[in-house]
Design an enzyme around this catalytic site. Structure first.
Site, PDB file in Angstrom:
ATOM      1  N   SER A  97      37.093 -43.763  -3.792  1.00  0.00           N
ATOM      2  CA  SER A  97      37.208 -44.720  -2.681  1.00  0.00           C
ATOM      3  C   SER A  97      37.796 -46.040  -3.157  1.00  0.00           C
ATOM      4  CB  SER A  97      35.825 -45.007  -2.084  1.00  0.00           C
ATOM      5  OG  SER A  97      35.238 -43.823  -1.616  1.00  0.00           O
TER       6      SER A  97
HETATM    7  N1  SAH Z   1      31.763 -41.280  -5.033  1.00  0.00           N
HETATM    8  C1  SAH Z   1      33.008 -40.742  -5.472  1.00  0.00           C
HETATM    9  C2  SAH Z   1      33.919 -40.453  -4.283  1.00  0.00           C
HETATM   10  C3  SAH Z   1      34.454 -39.070  -4.370  1.00  0.00           C
HETATM   11  S1  SAH Z   1      35.194 -38.413  -2.912  1.00  0.00           S
HETATM   12  C4  SAH Z   1      33.674 -41.633  -6.495  1.00  0.00           C
HETATM   13  O1  SAH Z   1      33.148 -42.716  -6.807  1.00  0.00           O
HETATM   14  O2  SAH Z   1      34.707 -41.255  -7.030  1.00  0.00           O
HETATM   15  C5  SAH Z   1      33.874 -37.429  -2.255  1.00  0.00           C
HETATM   16  C6  SAH Z   1      33.380 -36.313  -3.119  1.00  0.00           C
HETATM   17  O3  SAH Z   1      32.416 -35.582  -2.330  1.00  0.00           O
HETATM   18  C7  SAH Z   1      34.425 -35.282  -3.542  1.00  0.00           C
HETATM   19  O4  SAH Z   1      34.435 -35.210  -4.940  1.00  0.00           O
HETATM   20  C8  SAH Z   1      33.952 -33.982  -2.908  1.00  0.00           C
HETATM   21  O5  SAH Z   1      34.199 -32.848  -3.713  1.00  0.00           O
HETATM   22  C9  SAH Z   1      32.451 -34.239  -2.747  1.00  0.00           C
HETATM   23  N2  SAH Z   1      31.778 -33.423  -1.736  1.00  0.00           N
HETATM   24  C10 SAH Z   1      32.245 -33.020  -0.532  1.00  0.00           C
HETATM   25  N3  SAH Z   1      31.314 -32.283   0.113  1.00  0.00           N
HETATM   26  C11 SAH Z   1      30.219 -32.233  -0.711  1.00  0.00           C
HETATM   27  C12 SAH Z   1      28.938 -31.622  -0.614  1.00  0.00           C
HETATM   28  N4  SAH Z   1      28.578 -30.897   0.443  1.00  0.00           N
HETATM   29  N5  SAH Z   1      28.067 -31.787  -1.625  1.00  0.00           N
HETATM   30  C13 SAH Z   1      28.416 -32.508  -2.744  1.00  0.00           C
HETATM   31  N6  SAH Z   1      29.629 -33.094  -2.897  1.00  0.00           N
HETATM   32  C14 SAH Z   1      30.520 -32.971  -1.893  1.00  0.00           C
END
Ligand code: SAH
Length: 245
Positions: A97
């Site tokens: 993000s």
């Molecule tokens: N907090 C992260 C943002 C990553 S984007 C950072 O600081 O980089 C969101 C992430 O959520 C992705 O990596 C995606 O694979 C994960 N995601 C999506 N659905 C999910 C679920 N049901 N359980 C766990 N992770 C999930």
């Protein structure tokens, strides 16, 4: 029952543009000292220009974002863009993000040192590192094993201790509940009840909710006088919350 309450005056219009990355890779590349100084200067500029000047005030959030080396959590090809205020690809079609959104969501959680925080969507590990830098006890779940593994490496090399698990975060991490805060960094189309159930009485959840690719809203969910209250924080765009098999 969830009571929906709008905060017209304080509604923040925030667009986090999700960039779908075709591919990206991370391999270890140690910066030299000029790189380190350049990144420190960019980080200070980011905190002032994109975070504090835009209304984030929590000193713990600001100092954590000044301290965490964001460049260590993005793929090598994007290190020079690490402090720009937009999301970056982290591989597997996912994004880290933009800094302002990380700061805003973290401030909404009202974290105090020692708080137990659950993150759904470890991604790059950056958000988890910011929470750990603030002194929180961080638990993080990621559904894509390759990303969880890379985040594990980045967190270890930057010295942050975060308990990680690979899997579908829809049902939370019951074993360590209750949490003082839950932060969801991918957007489901509804608030998973199991996550809400894992919040302590004073716990807060920050979660984007809405259709994939459509208008999503960022919600702050907390209990007031024993009732759940959901406060809309404005429009956002996050990668989809996917469900495991
Ligand atoms: N907090 C992260 C943002 C990553 S984007 C950072 O600081 O980089 C969101 C992430 O959520 C992705 O990596 C995606 O694979 C994960 N995601 C999506 N659905 C999910 C679920 N049901 N359980 C766990 N992770 C999930």
């Amino acid at each position: 029952m969830v009571r929906v309450m709008w905060l017209p005056g304080s509604t923040l219009c925030v667009i986090a543009i999700a960039i779908i990355a075709a591919s990206a890779c991370t391999s270890t590349q140690r910066p030299d000292s000029t790189d380190v100084e350049r990144f420190i200067a960019s980080r200070a500029q980011m905190v002032e220009r994109d975070i504090s000047d835009r209304g984030v005030e929590d000193p713990l959030v600001l100092s954590a974002m000044l301290a965490v080396p964001r460049e260590e959590f993005v793929p090598n090809d994007y290190r020079d863009q690490a402090y720009n205020d937009y999301p970056l690809p982290i591989g597997e079609g996912q994004t880290i993000s933009q800094p302002f959104i990380v700061a805003l969501m973290t401030e909404l959680l009202n974290v105090e040192p020692g708080d137990k925080i659950l993150e759904i969507g470890t991604g790059s590990g950056y958000q988890a590192a910011v929470l750990a830098e603030m002194g929180a006890d961080v638990y993080s779940i990621e559904i894509i094993p390759e990303l969880a593994e890379r985040a594990r490496g980045a967190l270890a090399s930057t010295g942050y201790e975060v308990r990680q698990r690979v899997g579908d975060g829809y049902f939370g991490w019951e074993e360590h509940a209750p949490y003082d805060g839950i932060i969801v960094t991918a957007a489901p189309d509804h608030v998973p009840a199991s996550l809400r159930d894992q919040l302590g009485p004073k716990g807060k959840m920050v979660i984007p909710v809405g259709p994939t690719g459509g208008v999503q809203s960022l919600w702050l969910i907390e209990q007031r006088d024993g009732q759940w209250v959901s406060l809309n924080q404005g429009a956002v765009r996050f990668v989809p919350f996917v469900r495991g098999q």
